[in-house]
Design a protein around this motif. Structure first.
Motif, PDB file in Angstrom:
ATOM      1  N   PRO A   1       0.831  -1.204   0.000  1.00 22.52           N
ATOM      2  CA  PRO A   1       0.000   0.000   0.000  1.00 22.52           C
ATOM      3  C   PRO A   1       0.866   1.256   0.000  1.00 22.52           C
ATOM      4  CG  PRO A   1      -0.125  -1.166   2.113  1.00 22.52           C
ATOM      5  CD  PRO A   1       0.703  -2.009   1.206  1.00 22.52           C
ATOM      6  N   HIS A   2       0.456   2.221  -0.776  1.00 17.76           N
ATOM      7  CA  HIS A   2       1.144   3.503  -0.795  1.00 17.76           C
ATOM      8  C   HIS A   2       1.020   4.143   0.581  1.00 17.76           C
ATOM      9  CE1 HIS A   2       2.000   7.652  -1.902  1.00 17.76           C
ATOM     10  NE2 HIS A   2       2.602   7.154  -2.960  1.00 17.76           N
ATOM     11  N   PRO A   3       2.086   4.795   1.073  1.00 15.43           N
ATOM     12  CA  PRO A   3       2.027   5.360   2.426  1.00 15.43           C
ATOM     13  C   PRO A   3       0.846   6.313   2.644  1.00 15.43           C
ATOM     14  CG  PRO A   3       4.152   5.829   1.349  1.00 15.43           C
ATOM     15  CD  PRO A   3       3.394   4.945   0.437  1.00 15.43           C
ATOM     16  N   ASP A   4       0.450   7.006   1.570  1.00 12.79           N
ATOM     17  CA  ASP A   4      -0.648   7.975   1.724  1.00 12.79           C
ATOM     18  C   ASP A   4      -2.012   7.361   1.424  1.00 12.79           C
ATOM     19  OD1 ASP A   4       1.348   9.759   2.172  1.00 12.79           O
ATOM     20  OD2 ASP A   4       1.412  10.451   0.093  1.00 12.79           O
TER      21      ASP A   4
ATOM     22  N   SER B   1     -11.708   4.218  -6.297  1.00 10.23           N
ATOM     23  CA  SER B   1     -11.658   3.127  -5.315  1.00 10.23           C
ATOM     24  C   SER B   1     -12.604   3.400  -4.147  1.00 10.23           C
ATOM     25  CB  SER B   1     -10.234   2.934  -4.777  1.00 10.23           C
ATOM     26  OG  SER B   1      -9.319   2.857  -5.838  1.00 10.23           O
ATOM     27  N   GLY B   2     -13.782   3.865  -4.452  1.00 12.04           N
ATOM     28  CA  GLY B   2     -14.788   4.086  -3.420  1.00 12.04           C
ATOM     29  C   GLY B   2     -14.629   5.377  -2.646  1.00 12.04           C
ATOM     30  N   ARG B   3     -13.641   6.191  -2.997  1.00 12.22           N
ATOM     31  CA  ARG B   3     -13.387   7.409  -2.239  1.00 12.22           C
ATOM     32  C   ARG B   3     -13.709   8.624  -3.114  1.00 12.22           C
ATOM     33  NH1 ARG B   3      -7.369   9.372  -1.589  1.00 12.22           N
ATOM     34  NH2 ARG B   3      -7.644  11.216  -0.287  1.00 12.22           N
ATOM     35  N   ASP B   4     -14.506   9.541  -2.579  1.00 15.53           N
ATOM     36  CA  ASP B   4     -14.894  10.743  -3.325  1.00 15.53           C
ATOM     37  C   ASP B   4     -13.722  11.724  -3.353  1.00 15.53           C
ATOM     38  OD1 ASP B   4     -15.927  13.168  -4.233  1.00 15.53           O
ATOM     39  OD2 ASP B   4     -17.920  12.741  -3.414  1.00 15.53           O
ATOM     40  N   VAL B   5     -13.194  12.004  -4.541  1.00 15.27           N
ATOM     41  CA  VAL B   5     -12.036  12.901  -4.650  1.00 15.27           C
ATOM     42  C   VAL B   5     -12.405  14.214  -5.347  1.00 15.27           C
ATOM     43  CG1 VAL B   5     -10.411  10.959  -4.687  1.00 15.27           C
ATOM     44  CG2 VAL B   5     -11.239  11.901  -6.859  1.00 15.27           C
TER      45      VAL B   5
ATOM     46  N   ARG C   1      -3.316  15.743  -4.759  1.00 13.45           N
ATOM     47  CA  ARG C   1      -3.779  14.886  -3.672  1.00 13.45           C
ATOM     48  C   ARG C   1      -4.704  13.779  -4.162  1.00 13.45           C
ATOM     49  NH1 ARG C   1      -6.095  17.858   0.993  1.00 13.45           N
ATOM     50  NH2 ARG C   1      -6.212  15.707   1.732  1.00 13.45           N
ATOM     51  N   ARG C   2      -4.859  13.688  -5.480  1.00 11.27           N
ATOM     52  CA  ARG C   2      -5.681  12.611  -6.024  1.00 11.27           C
ATOM     53  C   ARG C   2      -4.809  11.409  -6.393  1.00 11.27           C
ATOM     54  NH1 ARG C   2     -10.676  15.066  -9.467  1.00 11.27           N
ATOM     55  NH2 ARG C   2     -10.963  16.873  -8.118  1.00 11.27           N
ATOM     56  N   PRO C   3      -5.401  10.219  -6.314  1.00 12.85           N
ATOM     57  CA  PRO C   3      -4.628   9.024  -6.686  1.00 12.85           C
ATOM     58  C   PRO C   3      -4.624   8.814  -8.195  1.00 12.85           C
ATOM     59  CG  PRO C   3      -6.783   8.389  -5.880  1.00 12.85           C
ATOM     60  CD  PRO C   3      -6.734   9.886  -5.809  1.00 12.85           C
ATOM     61  N   SER C   4      -4.460   9.922  -8.942  1.00 14.37           N
ATOM     62  CA  SER C   4      -4.445   9.805 -10.399  1.00 14.37           C
ATOM     63  C   SER C   4      -3.258  10.581 -10.952  1.00 14.37           C
ATOM     64  CB  SER C   4      -5.756  10.341 -10.995  1.00 14.37           C
ATOM     65  OG  SER C   4      -6.062  11.617 -10.484  1.00 14.37           O
ATOM     66  N   ALA C   5      -2.823  10.218 -12.152  1.00 15.29           N
ATOM     67  CA  ALA C   5      -1.754  10.944 -12.826  1.00 15.29           C
ATOM     68  C   ALA C   5      -2.136  11.082 -14.283  1.00 15.29           C
ATOM     69  CB  ALA C   5      -0.427  10.194 -12.703  1.00 15.29           C
ATOM     70  N   MET C   6      -1.776  12.241 -14.851  1.00 12.50           N
ATOM     71  CA  MET C   6      -2.219  12.533 -16.218  1.00 12.50           C
ATOM     72  C   MET C   6      -1.021  12.722 -17.145  1.00 12.50           C
ATOM     73  SD  MET C   6      -5.173  15.185 -17.245  1.00 12.50           S
ATOM     74  CE  MET C   6      -5.319  15.989 -18.844  1.00 12.50           C
ATOM     75  N   VAL C   7      -1.143  12.185 -18.354  1.00 12.96           N
ATOM     76  CA  VAL C   7      -0.155  12.443 -19.401  1.00 12.96           C
ATOM     77  C   VAL C   7      -0.802  13.401 -20.390  1.00 12.96           C
ATOM     78  CG1 VAL C   7       1.220  11.457 -21.268  1.00 12.96           C
ATOM     79  CG2 VAL C   7       0.917  10.177 -19.136  1.00 12.96           C
TER      80      VAL C   7
ATOM     81  N   ALA D   1      -3.521   5.201  -8.870  1.00 14.96           N
ATOM     82  CA  ALA D   1      -4.595   4.217  -9.000  1.00 14.96           C
ATOM     83  C   ALA D   1      -5.267   4.376 -10.355  1.00 14.96           C
ATOM     84  CB  ALA D   1      -5.620   4.402  -7.875  1.00 14.96           C
ATOM     85  N   VAL D   2      -5.243   5.601 -10.873  1.00 13.14           N
ATOM     86  CA  VAL D   2      -5.905   5.882 -12.147  1.00 13.14           C
ATOM     87  C   VAL D   2      -4.939   6.644 -13.053  1.00 13.14           C
ATOM     88  CG1 VAL D   2      -7.785   7.157 -13.264  1.00 13.14           C
ATOM     89  CG2 VAL D   2      -8.217   5.939 -11.122  1.00 13.14           C
ATOM     90  N   LEU D   3      -4.773   6.149 -14.264  1.00 16.64           N
ATOM     91  CA  LEU D   3      -3.906   6.791 -15.250  1.00 16.64           C
ATOM     92  C   LEU D   3      -4.780   7.481 -16.291  1.00 16.64           C
ATOM     93  CD1 LEU D   3      -1.009   7.128 -16.469  1.00 16.64           C
ATOM     94  CD2 LEU D   3      -1.421   4.971 -17.695  1.00 16.64           C
ATOM     95  N   LEU D   4      -4.465   8.755 -16.556  1.00 16.54           N
ATOM     96  CA  LEU D   4      -5.261   9.543 -17.500  1.00 16.54           C
ATOM     97  C   LEU D   4      -4.374   9.960 -18.663  1.00 16.54           C
ATOM     98  CD1 LEU D   4      -6.934  11.738 -14.743  1.00 16.54           C
ATOM     99  CD2 LEU D   4      -7.939   9.750 -15.901  1.00 16.54           C
ATOM    100  N   LEU D   5      -4.801   9.656 -19.868  1.00 13.57           N
ATOM    101  CA  LEU D   5      -3.977   9.931 -21.049  1.00 13.57           C
ATOM    102  C   LEU D   5      -4.781  10.779 -22.025  1.00 13.57           C
ATOM    103  CD1 LEU D   5      -2.877   6.204 -21.628  1.00 13.57           C
ATOM    104  CD2 LEU D   5      -1.474   7.975 -20.578  1.00 13.57           C
ATOM    105  N   ASP D   6      -4.277  11.972 -22.336  1.00 16.14           N
ATOM    106  CA  ASP D   6      -4.991  12.844 -23.276  1.00 16.14           C
ATOM    107  C   ASP D   6      -4.298  12.820 -24.630  1.00 16.14           C
ATOM    108  OD1 ASP D   6      -6.636  14.614 -24.504  1.00 16.14           O
ATOM    109  OD2 ASP D   6      -6.249  16.299 -23.158  1.00 16.14           O
ATOM    110  N   GLU D   7      -4.883  12.098 -25.565  1.00 15.45           N
ATOM    111  CA  GLU D   7      -4.331  11.988 -26.927  1.00 15.45           C
ATOM    112  C   GLU D   7      -2.829  11.749 -26.870  1.00 15.45           C
ATOM    113  OE1 GLU D   7      -6.164  12.992 -29.943  1.00 15.45           O
ATOM    114  OE2 GLU D   7      -7.917  13.974 -29.087  1.00 15.45           O
ATOM    115  N   PRO D   8      -2.387  10.698 -26.197  1.00  9.42           N
ATOM    116  CA  PRO D   8      -0.952  10.548 -25.960  1.00  9.42           C
ATOM    117  C   PRO D   8      -0.161  10.264 -27.228  1.00  9.42           C
ATOM    118  CG  PRO D   8      -2.095   8.565 -25.296  1.00  9.42           C
ATOM    119  CD  PRO D   8      -3.157   9.571 -25.639  1.00  9.42           C
ATOM    120  N   LEU D   9      -0.827   9.923 -28.310  1.00  4.29           N
ATOM    121  CA  LEU D   9      -0.085   9.509 -29.501  1.00  4.29           C
ATOM    122  C   LEU D   9      -0.157  10.518 -30.634  1.00  4.29           C
ATOM    123  CD1 LEU D   9      -1.413   5.846 -29.435  1.00  4.29           C
ATOM    124  CD2 LEU D   9       0.741   6.702 -28.531  1.00  4.29           C
ATOM    125  N   SER D  10      -0.817  11.647 -30.386  1.00  9.67           N
ATOM    126  CA  SER D  10      -1.132  12.523 -31.521  1.00  9.67           C
ATOM    127  C   SER D  10       0.083  13.221 -32.115  1.00  9.67           C
ATOM    128  CB  SER D  10      -2.189  13.546 -31.117  1.00  9.67           C
ATOM    129  OG  SER D  10      -1.726  14.269 -30.006  1.00  9.67           O
TER     130      SER D  10
END
Ligand SMILES: Nc1ncnc2c1ncn2[C@@H]1O[C@H](COP(=O)(O)OP(=O)(O)OP(=O)(O)O)[C@@H](O)[C@H]1O
Ligand SMILES: [Mg+2]
Length: 355
Positions: free
Chosen positions: A14-17, A88-92, A99-105, A178-187
């Motif tokens: 588990p991630h420390p946070d 994952s059941g948590r309202d963000v 502070r969100r468990p997501s990362a965006m490209v 926990a969630v990966l977000l990709l915006d037109e990563p190949l364009s």
């Protein structure tokens, strides 16, 4: 999520946070009625979507339909007027991006030109004030994962577009989101590289089992990479289906036209007749229009366009309807007389499938 190196079945520490999620809802990403108005217009219109843990869902739709706006609300760069983002059941919904468990490209990668590949990738961990030994270890691990360890000390300007893309991906993955977000990563990539990098991304996403939302307006990309595709039009999701289902069973006229190509004919077209039917649109895929010299409805070939592995043949039925057919193998020539047989025909009224 941690990045396993050699043992993809290794249990994730588990991630420390990490916040303990409700086990009943520890299931990926949920968007509940997300709504956003910008410049006095509705851009995202009560959009709901569930992405299961480990699933890759593409948001596919034409330019301006609200894909990036949706992704920015998931990432936390834009606050919705109403609705919720649940991971994952948590309202963000009201947390800032970091502070969100997501990362965006981002579409343009947004790499720092003056920093090496390793420093770019390390950046989010530095911001989070992780200890140096941990940073080094995680950066090496993720660079190995995206096959860039040999470019660790290169600057972004000295590596190829595909390598820059993978650097941006590594910078997102190193956060173990926990969630990966990709915006037109190949364009930004040329056609050949797009296909290769999309395979890389899909392979890594599946290996890590990371819940992913990817934005694209390229239907081939969406069909090739996704577990399911969410087709967006005008701020709304019209259909969410597995790629094959989307193609073979579109539920709206928009989806039928946007995914693949389709012949649309006003009125009721059946395998043997065409009759007026106010407000009804008939639709048939080009591969369901079969040309057979011996039977079917009489027609004349009006255009022949070779496409490599198939030929696009336009025919004009004697009752005055033009249809496109895809022919593999020997194709007829312009002005040839052919018989046309129709396979599956769909019917739409006010954009909705009715039969
Ligand atoms: N800050 C803003 N103020 C006003 N209108 C905006 C704003 N941001 C986006 N829009 C509008 O919202 C609509 C949707 O934009 P969005 O970037 O989500 O589209 P998209 O589906 O990602 O399109 P593309 O495929 O071209 O990237 C567009 O018409 C855009 O002009
Ligand atoms: Mg966009």
């Amino acid at each position: 999520m941690t990045i396993p190196l050699n043992d993809p079945t290794a249990a994730a520490a588990p991630h420390p946070d990490a916040v303990q999620a409700d086990p009943m809802q520890a299931d990926g990403l949920r968007l509940d009625g997300l709504h956003k108005e910008l410049g006095g217009r509705t851009i995202v219109d009560d959009l709901s979507l569930h992405v299961a843990a480990g699933e890759l869902v593409c948001l596919l739709g034409p330019s301006g339909c609200g894909k990036t706006t949706t992704l920015r609300m998931i990432a936390g760069f834009l606050e919705p007027d109403r609705g919720a983002v649940v991971v994952s059941g948590r309202d963000v919904t009201h947390l800032p991006p970091e502070r969100r468990p997501s990362a965006m490209v981002f579409q343009n990668y947004a790499l720092w030109p003056h920093m090496t590949v390793a420093k770019n990738v390390a950046f989010p961990l530095k911001l989070a004030k992780r200890p140096r030994s941990e940073v080094n270890e995680r950066v090496d691990r993720v660079l190995q994962l995206v096959n860039l360890l040999h470019h660790k000390d290169s600057r972004p300007g000295r590596i190829s577009g595909g390598e820059q893309q993978r650097t941006a991906l590594a910078r997102a993955l190193v956060q173990e989101p926990a969630v990966l977000l990709l915006d037109e990563p190949l364009s930004n990539l040329d056609a050949k590289l797009r296909v290769r990098v999309r395979e890389d991304i899909r392979e890594i996403q599946q290996r890590l089992g990371i819940t992913t939302v990817m934005v694209t307006h390229d239907q081939d990309e969406a069909m090739a990479m996704s577990d399911r595709v969410a087709v967006m039009n005008d701020g709304r999701i019209e259909q969410v289906s597995a790629p094959r289902e989307l193609y073979s069973n579109p539920r709206t006229e928009f989806v039928a036209s946007f995914v693949g190509s389709v012949n649309k004919v006003p009125g009721r077209l059946t395998p043997s007749t065409l009759s007026a039917d106010d407000g009804l649109t008939s639709a048939v895929r080009p591969e369901s229009v079969r040309l057979d010299a011996d039977g079917g409805r009489p027609a004349r070939v009006t255009r022949v366009t070779p496409h490599g592995h198939f030929t696009e043949v336009r025919v004009s039925l004697d009752e005055g309807v033009d249809l496109v057919s895809y022919v593999t193998g020997a194709a007829p020539e312009v002005d040839d007389r052919v018989g046309v047989e129709l396979g599956e025909v769909w019917y739409f009224r006010e954009g909705e499938r009715v039969e």
